[in-house]
Design a protein around this motif. Structure first.
Motif, PDB file in Angstrom:
ATOM      1  N   ILE A 126      23.272  -0.242 -10.023  1.00  0.00           N
ATOM      2  CA  ILE A 126      22.612  -0.157 -11.441  1.00  0.00           C
ATOM      3  C   ILE A 126      23.251  -1.160 -12.550  1.00  0.00           C
ATOM      4  O   ILE A 126      22.082  -1.887 -13.260  1.00  0.00           O
ATOM      5  CB  ILE A 126      23.797   1.075 -12.016  1.00  0.00           C
ATOM      6  CG1 ILE A 126      22.786   2.425 -10.987  1.00  0.00           C
ATOM      7  CG2 ILE A 126      23.073   1.527 -13.501  1.00  0.00           C
ATOM      8  CD1 ILE A 126      21.785   2.990 -10.550  1.00  0.00           C
ATOM      9  N   SER A 127      24.510  -1.933 -12.259  1.00  0.00           N
ATOM     10  CA  SER A 127      24.478  -2.973 -12.687  1.00  0.00           C
ATOM     11  C   SER A 127      23.877  -4.118 -13.363  1.00  0.00           C
ATOM     12  O   SER A 127      23.111  -5.176 -14.330  1.00  0.00           O
ATOM     13  CB  SER A 127      25.737  -3.732 -12.649  1.00  0.00           C
ATOM     14  OG  SER A 127      26.329  -4.311 -11.741  1.00  0.00           O
ATOM     15  N   ARG A 160      20.619  -3.810 -15.891  1.00  0.00           N
ATOM     16  CA  ARG A 160      21.424  -3.667 -17.255  1.00  0.00           C
ATOM     17  C   ARG A 160      20.128  -4.890 -17.688  1.00  0.00           C
ATOM     18  O   ARG A 160      20.153  -4.690 -19.418  1.00  0.00           O
ATOM     19  CB  ARG A 160      22.308  -3.884 -17.817  1.00  0.00           C
ATOM     20  CG  ARG A 160      23.502  -2.303 -16.811  1.00  0.00           C
ATOM     21  CD  ARG A 160      24.684  -3.012 -17.108  1.00  0.00           C
ATOM     22  NE  ARG A 160      25.334  -1.533 -16.650  1.00  0.00           N
ATOM     23  CZ  ARG A 160      27.076  -1.176 -16.393  1.00  0.00           C
ATOM     24  NH1 ARG A 160      27.887  -2.565 -16.579  1.00  0.00           N
ATOM     25  NH2 ARG A 160      27.424  -0.343 -15.668  1.00  0.00           N
ATOM     26  N   ASP A 161      19.828  -5.993 -16.978  1.00  0.00           N
ATOM     27  CA  ASP A 161      19.005  -7.402 -18.038  1.00  0.00           C
ATOM     28  C   ASP A 161      17.492  -6.419 -18.523  1.00  0.00           C
ATOM     29  O   ASP A 161      16.779  -5.774 -17.279  1.00  0.00           O
ATOM     30  CB  ASP A 161      18.856  -7.437 -16.915  1.00  0.00           C
ATOM     31  CG  ASP A 161      18.548  -9.565 -17.374  1.00  0.00           C
ATOM     32  OD1 ASP A 161      17.132  -8.861 -18.566  1.00  0.00           O
ATOM     33  OD2 ASP A 161      18.347 -10.195 -17.092  1.00  0.00           O
ATOM     34  N   LEU A 203      14.255  -4.595 -15.517  1.00  0.00           N
ATOM     35  CA  LEU A 203      14.045  -3.209 -15.478  1.00  0.00           C
ATOM     36  C   LEU A 203      12.456  -3.514 -15.799  1.00  0.00           C
ATOM     37  O   LEU A 203      11.898  -2.938 -15.286  1.00  0.00           O
ATOM     38  CB  LEU A 203      14.978  -2.885 -16.834  1.00  0.00           C
ATOM     39  CG  LEU A 203      14.166  -1.223 -17.042  1.00  0.00           C
ATOM     40  CD1 LEU A 203      15.231  -0.756 -15.968  1.00  0.00           C
ATOM     41  CD2 LEU A 203      15.253  -0.526 -17.910  1.00  0.00           C
TER      42      LEU A 203
END
Length: 315
Positions: A31-32, A35-36, A40
């Motif tokens: 998931i990290s 985060r950008d 996404l």
């Protein structure tokens, strides 16, 4: 017979969905990584455009099927079959997505040979236009890729041609009269008055690949901001060229591992981490798009079926 085929189709569909889930888990997604906001955004762009492309890609196959069968098959009948069979590519073997399209033959009571030949034409022109666009984008860098992969492409291409030639030879011997009848009927499909419709199918993939190239370029620009314009163009071409290599290489469904290799070969190790991330994002977006297109096809087929029922029955 149709009922049995429907049951088999449902079983295969469930198996394909199970393999889709397995594929997503095998990607080891973190998931990290999303985060950008740019990463996404690239995923959303890929998902939306790929979903539209899959739904629209039924069109050239339908054009070829109409031409070869001589039947006016509605888009509403072909699209759900196409989007469902598209999921079958996740099954081991990497051929079931093409076999699954023959459900249309049973649904529309047309020859399975017509549908199979339409699928062959569809694949050939898809590969052809992908090659044209990728070579154009790679420019002088294509020579390095060809020198690296020419043997594999030559062997796989020759093997495919030999298999097709052998199948045609066996069919022409065993079903001589039927073979002549099909050749005679298919020659009419290429008659002057029918060529405009065929050309729409032939050139569809030129437009699709241009759209795909723009999408890949934009996603690369978001995920690999360190790359300059020439690198972004070359990486776009490399990603598309890698699809061809993965397509013709046995045991590499979807070009798994090949796309990273081809893209790193083109640009070196300058952006290796970002390129691996880009390929991962494109794979995730592509898988979700396949499922989304399948669901849209199911909903579309259901609405069409309900609209054909008499109002009294619907009540």
């Amino acid at each position: 017979m149709k009922k049995a085929l429907k049951i088999i189709g449902n079983v295969v569909m469930v198996a394909a969905l199970a393999f889709v889930i397995k594929k997503l888990f095998d990607m080891d997604i973190s998931i990290s990584q999303f985060r950008d906001g740019k990463v996404l955004a690239a995923l959303v762009i890929c998902l939306v455009i790929q979903t539209v492309i899959i739904i629209c890609s039924c069109y050239p196959w339908l054009v070829f099927t109409r031409s070869l069968s001589g039947r006016k098959i509605p888009y509403s009948a072909a699209m759900p079959v196409y989007t469902q069979s598209n999921l079958y590519k996740y099954l081991p073997g990497n051929v079931f997505q093409y076999v699954g399209r023959n459900q249309l033959a049973a649904d529309m009571d047309i020859s399975h040979v017509d549908v199979a030949c339409a699928t062959v034409l569809d694949v050939l022109f898809c590969v052809f236009w992908t090659a044209v666009i990728s070579v154009g984008l790679l420019g002088s860098r294509i020579s390095g890729l060809i020198s690296k992969y020419w043997f594999s492409l030559l062997i796989d291409g020759a093997a495919a041609i030999a298999i097709v030639a052998f199948i045609i030879f066996i069919i022409s011997l065993k079903f001589k009269e039927k073979f002549k009848a099909y050749i005679s009927r298919y020659s009419k499909a290429f008659a002057k008055e029918n060529r405009p419709m065929l050309l729409r199918g032939v050139f569809y993939y030129l437009i699709q690949n241009i759209v795909s190239a723009v999408m890949y370029f934009l996603c690369l620009w978001l995920i690999v901001p360190q790359a300059d314009l020439s690198d972004l163009i070359a990486l776009t071409g490399a990603f598309m060229f890698a699809w061809i290599i993965g397509f013709v290489t046995p045991g590499a469904p979807g070009g798994i591992g090949i796309r990273e290799g081809v893209m790193l070969f083109v640009c070196g190790d300058n952006f290796s981490d970002r390129i691996v991330l880009f390929v991962l994002v494109m794979r995730i977006g592509s898988v979700i798009a396949d499922v989304a297109a399948f669901l849209i096809g199911k909903i579309y087929a259901g609405k069409k079926a309900n609209s054909k029922q008499p109002s009294a029955v619907r009540k």
